[in-house]
Design an enzyme around this catalytic site. Structure first.
Site, PDB file in Angstrom:
ATOM      1  N   GLY A  53       7.757   3.448  -7.327  1.00 48.54           N
ATOM      2  CA  GLY A  53       9.160   3.722  -7.619  1.00 48.54           C
ATOM      3  C   GLY A  53      10.030   2.629  -7.028  1.00 48.54           C
ATOM      4  O   GLY A  53       9.713   2.053  -6.001  1.00 48.54           O
ATOM      5  N   VAL A  68       0.842  -1.200   0.000  1.00 52.81           N
ATOM      6  CA  VAL A  68       0.000   0.000   0.000  1.00 52.81           C
ATOM      7  C   VAL A  68       0.876   1.249   0.000  1.00 52.81           C
ATOM      8  O   VAL A  68       1.749   1.384   0.851  1.00 52.81           O
ATOM      9  CB  VAL A  68      -0.941   0.049   1.225  1.00 52.81           C
ATOM     10  CG1 VAL A  68      -1.757   1.338   1.247  1.00 52.81           C
ATOM     11  CG2 VAL A  68      -1.874  -1.151   1.221  1.00 52.81           C
ATOM     12  N   LYS A  84      -5.962  -1.504  -2.399  1.00 51.25           N
ATOM     13  CA  LYS A  84      -5.245  -0.863  -1.291  1.00 51.25           C
ATOM     14  C   LYS A  84      -6.202  -0.469  -0.166  1.00 51.25           C
ATOM     15  O   LYS A  84      -5.871  -0.591   1.009  1.00 51.25           O
ATOM     16  CB  LYS A  84      -4.463   0.342  -1.812  1.00 51.25           C
ATOM     17  CG  LYS A  84      -3.266  -0.102  -2.669  1.00 51.25           C
ATOM     18  CD  LYS A  84      -2.752   1.011  -3.549  1.00 51.25           C
ATOM     19  CE  LYS A  84      -1.554   0.551  -4.353  1.00 51.25           C
ATOM     20  NZ  LYS A  84      -1.203   1.532  -5.417  1.00 51.25           N
ATOM     21  N   ILE A 102       5.389   4.933   1.486  1.00 45.11           N
ATOM     22  CA  ILE A 102       4.854   5.486   2.737  1.00 45.11           C
ATOM     23  C   ILE A 102       4.648   4.343   3.731  1.00 45.11           C
ATOM     24  O   ILE A 102       3.942   3.394   3.417  1.00 45.11           O
ATOM     25  CB  ILE A 102       3.498   6.197   2.516  1.00 45.11           C
ATOM     26  CG1 ILE A 102       3.592   7.189   1.361  1.00 45.11           C
ATOM     27  CG2 ILE A 102       3.054   6.903   3.793  1.00 45.11           C
ATOM     28  CD1 ILE A 102       2.260   7.841   1.012  1.00 45.11           C
TER      29      ILE A 102
END
Lengths: 436, 436
Positions: A312, A142, A215, A146
């Site tokens: 990323g 998710v 998510k 973060i």
């Protein structure tokens, strides 16, 4: 006896295996190679990559594996006694699910970044892991970089979470940001996102909101301790968002975002994903491009927000490695086998009558007398009211009308949209939630 | 034998003691009372408040303690064998430090929200805790309700943190927000903050940046593993910020914030706190009122930001309770006594030559020929250059000039300000960092 044995080989090293070596997998290898010392200073163990299993071993890779064996058979990982933790970054539901089960059965701990898998098959995998006293962690599943799952699990253990909302898909946020900032149409912004590698050639899962929904399913498990399937969510993608909606929202002080929301309403939980007008002073409004952000509203903690890259190579790899370190710490303490999220709670889904929000409607009306009156009648009969009603343009034949309602229930929304659909001279172009 | 004993009294309960019962302490009591079931479901233990020690036991309290004994002697906590975890929320450096030492020596685990204490005396307390194999946690000491310390410790274990910056003082952010949004002077905004309870009657520690500096000292320990004292930081408060600076910044696309920055420059660390012009599209620019936010820049994770209430009874209590739960989990696993932050690293402080930033200067110049030329000469001789130079007003006698430089070092900044101070017809009104 080899020197390494004398120095306590099996005591001081933790063997890691990789299942898959794509973008994220290569990032994990780089981070484990580059930050060995920092990890050792924190865990008291050396993490050593012992084996990699890939589909095609001849494919060129961006990392130097030295003499780490690279093979194609998952059995090589399952039966390697020197591997304690396996990182699954191969993707797919099957055979990934089967492989993870075999690895857990063989006593391996597993770290995965596979959100589709965790959202759809998480329950059985988590149950098996707990049963086998093995760790199964999936922070990277998710919001990429973060650390939201670990934060909810570790930092809100005593708080009652009221809502988890956020921008949890980087592709759609990039597309909406381009539409918003550069006046691009959805089609043009999607094309650009594909050219820049922010969207896949088949963007369906992202633009239809499916990825965000997966998510939200995982976030709902952490926030409310309940397990949902995709059918339990109301999901709308961004492919219906017109540049006109974005401009109209701007002129009213809103930014259009794809927002996933999971919230408690009188003990029931409502989860949805859809294009949303976010008031410009709301912290989610300023989250641009491929970034993600998750807002957690706690009864005690109030509004907290966690912002960062949604995807990323290295951000995602960082989340995977934080899981590996966490598993390592559990191995050291001998306390493995606790579910990543150990909050479980029986809760029902909220009904359409319970779930309330303000809505933005965009309509095209035949420019003949009485159309606005008809619309107002529908609203009145549904006991809905509007804050703002504006005619935005007219070409003589058709008038464009935009309306922002006061809070109405999902049931009222459905009644209104059904009745508007039945009108002979009106077309509903958009109905999006409004977040103040 | 009492019934509770047969059910495993000493096995299944964890005794908690409180040292202090002010705003945060009362919040902790409320949360432990209200969320007992959720905490038990996560930890497998019941947390029971066994004893409270306060300065004045007759003071009315906002929570109902039932028959929990409330006394005035810390020895009651030290010698209570049923108390395993003590929450220190009394504040002060002394006697709090002495009490915490005595509690650790007596085998208690300690949770504190006392940032002044942790910033100034943290090292000796942490060392004692590790020596005695006891936990000492202090999540609430930085940014109240934002779980930033646990996040840095748990979610960036393998990443190289490059920078930690943030708005870590709610009082000053509230004052600056009022100045910015309501065109209030500093004095008027401070008065309002005091009336609303956001600033203390003696606001020195907040407005002079001392409180923010303490938090940056703690954040630096987590991010870079090094211990600093207040003297190592460059600290400037907001009491020098004029409404004119705020308006000027607005017109240039910036918001003035009190920013604490701790960053690595070629292996050295630079830490400062001061008023800063933050570009409006920077995520810290939108953090309003009493909220806090911390930006963590990781080599791998990229830019992540953590936002939430910087203070307040329940947000702070939530952080304290998350520490209590974490200590409880460590007690269960038998793995206590690890430092909250176990990353230590030898690093030097950056020199004035190393630390570079763009700066905003506001000057008042006598309105006679040659003044701007003199200023430009000083800049040129210091090898500094500016992006923007504007005369903002003139009353005939004096001209007001604003300048934004390209990046210059702290050494260059000091040279420029010293030389401007020597000019007979110029006065330097402000020199603030600029964050793009």
């Amino acid at each position: 006896m080899p020197k390494i044995w004398k120095e306590g080989y099996f005591m001081r090293e933790i063997g890691v295996g990789l299942l898959g070596l794509g973008t994220v997998g290569s990032g994990v290898v780089r981070m484990l190679q580059d930050h060995q010392d920092k990890i050792s200073s924190i865990t008291g163990r050396r993490l050593v990559i012992r084996r990699v299993v890939v589909h095609n071993p001849d494919k060129p890779r961006s990392v130097d594996l030295g003499d780490i064996p690279v093979t194609t058979d998952v059995a090589d990982l399952i039966h390697d006694p020197t591997v304690q933790i396996v990182v699954e970054v191969m993707g797919t539901i099957e055979p990934a699910a089967t492989y993870i089960k075999q690895l857990l059965m063989a006593g391996k701990h597993v770290v995965t970044a596979n959100k589709d898998l965790i959202a759809q098959r998480g329950d059985e995998l988590i149950e098996l892991a707990v049963d086998k006293q093995r760790d199964l962690m999936y922070e990277a599943s998710v919001a990429g970089g973060i650390p939201i799952l670990r934060t909810i699990a570790n930092s809100f253990p005593a708080d009652q979470i009221l809502e988890v909302s956020g921008i949890v898909n980087g592709t759609t946020n990039f597309i909406l940001t381009q539409m918003n900032q550069k006046n691009m149409t959805y089609a043009a912004a999607l094309k650009q996102a594909q050219e820049l590698g922010f969207a896949e050639s088949d963007p369906t899962n992202d633009v239809k909101g499916i990825d965000a929904a997966y998510k939200m399913i995982i976030l709902t498990r952490f926030a409310f301790g309940m397990t949902l399937s995709l059918d339990d969510l109301r999901v709308e993608g961004i492919d219906s968002v017109r540049l006109e909606d974005i401009k109209q929202a701007q002129s009213l002080g809103y930014t259009v975002k794809l927002i996933g929301t999971s919230k408690e309403i009188d003990g029931k939980v409502s989860v949805e994903v859809g294009p949303t007008l976010v008031a410009n002073d709301h912290p989610l409004a300023g989250v641009q491009n491929e970034n993600n952000a998750v807002l957690v509203v706690g009864a005690a903690a109030g509004n907290t927000m966690f912002y960062g890259p949604g995807a990323g190579q290295l951000p995602t790899a960082n989340s995977v490695v934080s899981d590996i370190v966490s598993v390592t710490q559990n191995i050291v303490t001998g306390f493995t086998g606790n579910a990543f999220n150990n909050y479980a709670h029986e809760a029902a889904l909220a009904q359409d009558e319970d779930s309330k929000s303000a809505y933005y409607f965009a309509l095209k009306l035949r420019d003949i007398p009485g159309q606005l009156l008809t619309l107002t009648k529908i609203m009145t009969e549904t006991e809905a009211s509007f804050k703002q009603l504006m005619q935005t343009s007219s070409d003589g034949d058709y008038a464009h009308v935009v309306m922002i309602t006061h809070k109405i229930s999902l049931a009222q929304l459905k009644t209104i949209t059904a009745q508007v659909a039945d009108l002979p001279h009106a077309e509903l172009l958009a109905s999006f939630r409004v977040l103040e």
